[in-house]
Design an enzyme around this catalytic site. Structure first.
Site, short mmCIF file in Angstrom:
data_model
loop_
_atom_site.label_atom_id
_atom_site.label_comp_id
_atom_site.label_asym_id
_atom_site.label_seq_id
_atom_site.Cartn_x
_atom_site.Cartn_y
_atom_site.Cartn_z
N ASP A 120 0.77 -1.25 0.00
CA ASP A 120 0.00 0.00 0.00
C ASP A 120 0.80 1.30 0.00
OD1 ASP A 120 -1.63 -2.15 0.49
OD2 ASP A 120 -2.81 -1.18 2.03
N GLU A 173 1.18 -9.13 11.63
CA GLU A 173 0.93 -8.72 10.24
C GLU A 173 2.27 -8.49 9.52
OE1 GLU A 173 -1.41 -5.16 9.88
OE2 GLU A 173 -1.71 -5.41 7.73
C1 GLC Z 1 -3.03 -4.43 3.71
C2 GLC Z 1 -1.89 -4.98 2.89
C3 GLC Z 1 -2.44 -5.83 1.77
C4 GLC Z 1 -3.34 -6.91 2.35
C5 GLC Z 1 -4.41 -6.34 3.27
C6 GLC Z 1 -5.18 -7.40 4.04
O1 GLC Z 1 -3.82 -3.56 2.97
O2 GLC Z 1 -1.08 -3.97 2.41
O3 GLC Z 1 -1.41 -6.40 1.02
O4 GLC Z 1 -3.94 -7.64 1.33
O5 GLC Z 1 -3.83 -5.48 4.21
O6 GLC Z 1 -4.29 -8.19 4.80
#
Ligand code: GLC
Length: 430
Positions: free
Chosen positions: A167, A396
């Site tokens: 992101d 995460e």
């Molecule tokens: C964030 C990450 C993305 C992922 C999402 C859900 O937005 O950057 O890659 O798919 O979270 O985990």
């Protein structure tokens, strides 16, 4: 690690998957991400298959049940209303029967489905379920080249940073200067209620994420228009490599199932894509770089997006250079693979995709490097990943310098990747 310790970690990982399982899809984590995410689900299916093959197929089928008529597979499916995430369906307003976002994510489904198929104990079930998914994944691949490669160059562009899955990468900073913020409707973020704001994207970035969403919404989410109308068009080497790998895997799978037309189309996409990837190579960085399609220039930003191409069948000398670059990075970060080169002054060890380690990316890089004969470097990545889990749990993402767990906890795809890493790791002792 002893066999006992490995079994214990797998049991804990399975607990995380089960906790986040909603029956036909799995949420990435409670609170922060309460819906189904595209590439999360595909990679999660590999972990699910460890204890329930039928459930693993369902995970991917549920995602594809929400494929758009034009072939796009959305990045989020909002199955059940939940106000703990922003932007929700009321912002996207895509008009789909079940609300979805209006952009896509890395096309890892073709890879995941082939892997499920190859390993399946229940061969009959696997053949049936894979056969039904084949044309859908093929349609998604076709959609990419039709809508995101309008000049037929062999490489596709993302039109929103969220599509890359990385992101707030440093890769987007320069191109983001072109994205205005005027007219962004007032909003309240929810992510910063669940995670430390210092570990998340900034407000300036969020304004631009939302400007793009509003801009595309204003064009009726018509994919025939969005690419050319976007001030943000980036050819991300990692994103393309995942699509190329998925096309190759889909071609192999289609061949195994006697679907020759699908096999041929995907083989051709992969070949053209691999040749075109050369344009993104940087000798100076020893890795690939993003191409800013609007500016027509490579982006001087050494992120993990340029290392991820190791996941595809890139030329031998490129894979060797990427492996050497990784060895250098091991000297700068205690845990690999940092999402940005720690030697770059813009590196931020704790801020999301601007430095931290993500296990999904590690998994794909290690897989590709092992296949290319760089077993030692691949092993180093696997080891780092397992060290992080042992020391910091199923986070995460992680600080590459200290190993500190960051972002959401009890994270689904992290757990799934650990099961995968342990499946291949050499575990000794009692
Ligand atoms: C964030 C990450 C993305 C992922 C999402 C859900 O937005 O950057 O890659 O798919 O979270 O985990």
């Amino acid at each position: 690690m002893t066999a006992h310790a490995a079994n214990d970690i797998v049991a804990r990982a399975v607990e995380v998957l089960k906790e986040n399982d909603q029956g036909t899809y799995t949420i990435p984590t409670k609170g922060l991400y309460p819906f189904q995410w595209n590439w999360d689900s595909c990679l999660t299916a590999l972990g699910l298959a460890h204890y329930d093959e039928a459930r693993a197929w369902t995970e991917i089928e549920t995602l594809f049940a929400h494929q758009w008529p034009d072939g796009m597979v959305p990045h989020i499916v909002f199955h059940v209303w939940n106000d703990s995430y922003f932007p929700g369906p009321e912002v996207w307003r895509t008009g789909r029967p079940t609300a979805t976002s209006g952009i896509t994510q890395p096309a890892v489904a073709g890879f995941a489905v082939r892997r499920l198929f190859d390993r399946a104990k229940d061969r009959k079930l696997a053949a049936e379920r894979a056969r039904a998914l084949l044309p859908k994944i093929d349609a998604w691949h076709r959609w990419f080249y039709e809508n995101r490669d309008p000049k037929g160059e062999g490489l596709v562009a993302i039109i929103h940073p969220w599509e890359s899955g990385r992101d707030n990468s440093i890769d987007w900073d320069d191109a983001f200067e072109r994205v205005p913020t005027e007219g962004v409707e007032p909003y309240t973020r929810r992510d910063t209620l669940h995670a430390d704001p210092a570990h998340r994207p900034t407000k300036a970035q969020y304004d631009r994420y939302l400007w793009l969403v509003q801009h595309f919404r204003g064009l009726g989410w018509d994919n025939a228009k969005l690419h050319d109308a976007s001030p943000f068009q980036i050819v991300d080497p990692g994103f393309n490599a995942i699509l190329i790998r998925a096309a190759t895997d889909l071609a192999d799978l289609a061949e195994a199932l006697g679907e020759t037309a699908i096999a041929k189309a995907n083989r051709a996409r992969a070949q053209k894509g691999l040749a075109a990837m050369e344009r993104l190579w940087s000798d100076a960085h020893g890795q690939y770089l993003c191409l800013d399609r609007v500016a027509g220039t490579l982006v001087d930003s050494a992120s993990v997006g340029g290392i991820l191409p190791a996941f595809a069948a890139i030329p031998k000398d490129r894979a060797a250079a990427v492996a050497a670059n990784l060895e250098r990075l091991s000297g700068t970060a205690r845990y690999v693979v940092p999402s940005h080169d720690p030697g770059d002054r813009r590196f931020d060890a704790k801020r999301y995709w601007r430095g931290p380690v993500w296990l999904v990316v590690n998994y794909m890089i290690a897989d590709g490097l092992a296949a290319a004969g760089h077993g030692q470097v691949a092993q180093r990545i696997t080891q780092s990943s397992l060290d992080l889990i042992r020391e910091s749990g199923f986070a995460e993402y992680y600080d590459p310098l200290t190993g500190e767990p960051l972002g959401g906890g009890r994270f689904t795809w992290t757990a799934a990747m650990v099961i995968e890493f342990l499946r291949d790791a050499q575990v000794g002792g009692a």
